[in-house]
Design a protein around this motif. Structure first.
Motif, mmCIF file in Angstrom:
data_model
loop_
_atom_site.group_PDB
_atom_site.id
_atom_site.type_symbol
_atom_site.label_atom_id
_atom_site.label_comp_id
_atom_site.label_asym_id
_atom_site.label_seq_id
_atom_site.Cartn_x
_atom_site.Cartn_y
_atom_site.Cartn_z
ATOM 1 N N CYS A 127 0.847 -1.189 0.000
ATOM 2 C CA CYS A 127 0.000 0.000 0.000
ATOM 3 C C CYS A 127 0.879 1.233 0.000
ATOM 4 O O CYS A 127 2.001 1.217 0.486
ATOM 5 C CB CYS A 127 -0.904 0.009 1.229
ATOM 6 S SG CYS A 127 -2.044 -1.383 1.263
ATOM 7 N N HIS A 184 -6.222 11.853 -0.284
ATOM 8 C CA HIS A 184 -7.013 10.723 -0.784
ATOM 9 C C HIS A 184 -8.486 10.930 -0.465
ATOM 10 O O HIS A 184 -8.848 11.399 0.616
ATOM 11 C CB HIS A 184 -6.540 9.417 -0.136
ATOM 12 C CG HIS A 184 -7.380 8.249 -0.518
ATOM 13 N ND1 HIS A 184 -8.410 7.803 0.279
ATOM 14 C CD2 HIS A 184 -7.364 7.456 -1.601
ATOM 15 C CE1 HIS A 184 -8.990 6.771 -0.299
ATOM 16 N NE2 HIS A 184 -8.368 6.540 -1.448
ATOM 17 N N GLN A 185 -9.329 10.595 -1.419
ATOM 18 C CA GLN A 185 -10.773 10.608 -1.214
ATOM 19 C C GLN A 185 -11.273 9.182 -1.365
ATOM 20 O O GLN A 185 -11.082 8.575 -2.413
ATOM 21 C CB GLN A 185 -11.458 11.509 -2.234
ATOM 22 C CG GLN A 185 -11.071 12.956 -2.110
ATOM 23 C CD GLN A 185 -11.774 13.790 -3.163
ATOM 24 O OE1 GLN A 185 -12.730 13.354 -3.783
ATOM 25 N NE2 GLN A 185 -11.294 14.996 -3.356
ATOM 26 N N ALA A 186 -11.881 8.686 -0.320
ATOM 27 C CA ALA A 186 -12.395 7.316 -0.377
ATOM 28 C C ALA A 186 -13.491 7.215 -1.438
ATOM 29 O O ALA A 186 -14.298 8.134 -1.598
ATOM 30 C CB ALA A 186 -12.949 6.912 0.979
ATOM 31 N N PRO A 187 -13.541 6.110 -2.178
ATOM 32 C CA PRO A 187 -14.589 5.947 -3.175
ATOM 33 C C PRO A 187 -15.951 5.812 -2.530
ATOM 34 O O PRO A 187 -16.082 5.283 -1.423
ATOM 35 C CB PRO A 187 -14.207 4.662 -3.905
ATOM 36 C CG PRO A 187 -13.286 3.953 -2.991
ATOM 37 C CD PRO A 187 -12.636 4.976 -2.119
ATOM 38 N N ARG A 188 -16.961 6.296 -3.225
ATOM 39 C CA ARG A 188 -18.354 6.168 -2.776
ATOM 40 C C ARG A 188 -19.149 5.585 -3.926
ATOM 41 O O ARG A 188 -19.533 6.294 -4.841
ATOM 42 C CB ARG A 188 -18.909 7.542 -2.382
ATOM 43 C CG ARG A 188 -18.228 8.113 -1.188
ATOM 44 C CD ARG A 188 -18.914 9.403 -0.723
ATOM 45 N NE ARG A 188 -18.056 10.059 0.226
ATOM 46 C CZ ARG A 188 -17.480 11.231 0.026
ATOM 47 N NH1 ARG A 188 -17.696 11.893 -1.086
ATOM 48 N NH2 ARG A 188 -16.695 11.747 0.940
ATOM 49 N N GLN A 217 -12.851 4.115 -7.410
ATOM 50 C CA GLN A 217 -11.967 3.152 -6.757
ATOM 51 C C GLN A 217 -10.603 3.223 -7.427
ATOM 52 O O GLN A 217 -10.491 3.397 -8.639
ATOM 53 C CB GLN A 217 -12.521 1.744 -6.893
ATOM 54 C CG GLN A 217 -13.773 1.532 -6.107
ATOM 55 C CD GLN A 217 -14.249 0.105 -6.208
ATOM 56 O OE1 GLN A 217 -13.551 -0.778 -6.655
ATOM 57 N NE2 GLN A 217 -15.461 -0.120 -5.774
#
Length: 79
Positions: free
Chosen positions: A10, A16-20, A28
């Motif tokens: 990793c 970073h923007q988490a996927p929704r 993603q």
């Protein structure tokens, strides 16, 4: 060609923007590297299987980049 080991690493990404799902505003993200004994042999197998090689290869003789069917890049690296 045989797969001998799988390692997942990793990497920190600033902002970073988490996927929704299913919203693609922050899609993603992942990147896989596959270590192979022979880059030319592995590339030939991928191309024979329908892979498309991009024009630009940033890794020279150290690695090669290919898109998956959805366009996400993955790399072949020397083991």
């Amino acid at each position: 060609m045989k797969l001998t080991a799988i390692t997942l690493d990793c990497q920190w990404v600033d902002d970073h923007q988490a996927p929704r799902r299913p919203d693609q505003a922050a899609p993603q993200q992942f990147h896989l590297d596959f270590a192979v004994d022979d880059l030319d042999e592995a590339e030939a197998l991928l191309l024979k299987s329908g892979a498309v090689e991009p024009e630009y290869q940033p890794g020279g003789d150290r690695w090669r980049v290919f898109p998956d069917p959805a366009g996400h890049p993955f790399c072949l690296t020397r083991s």
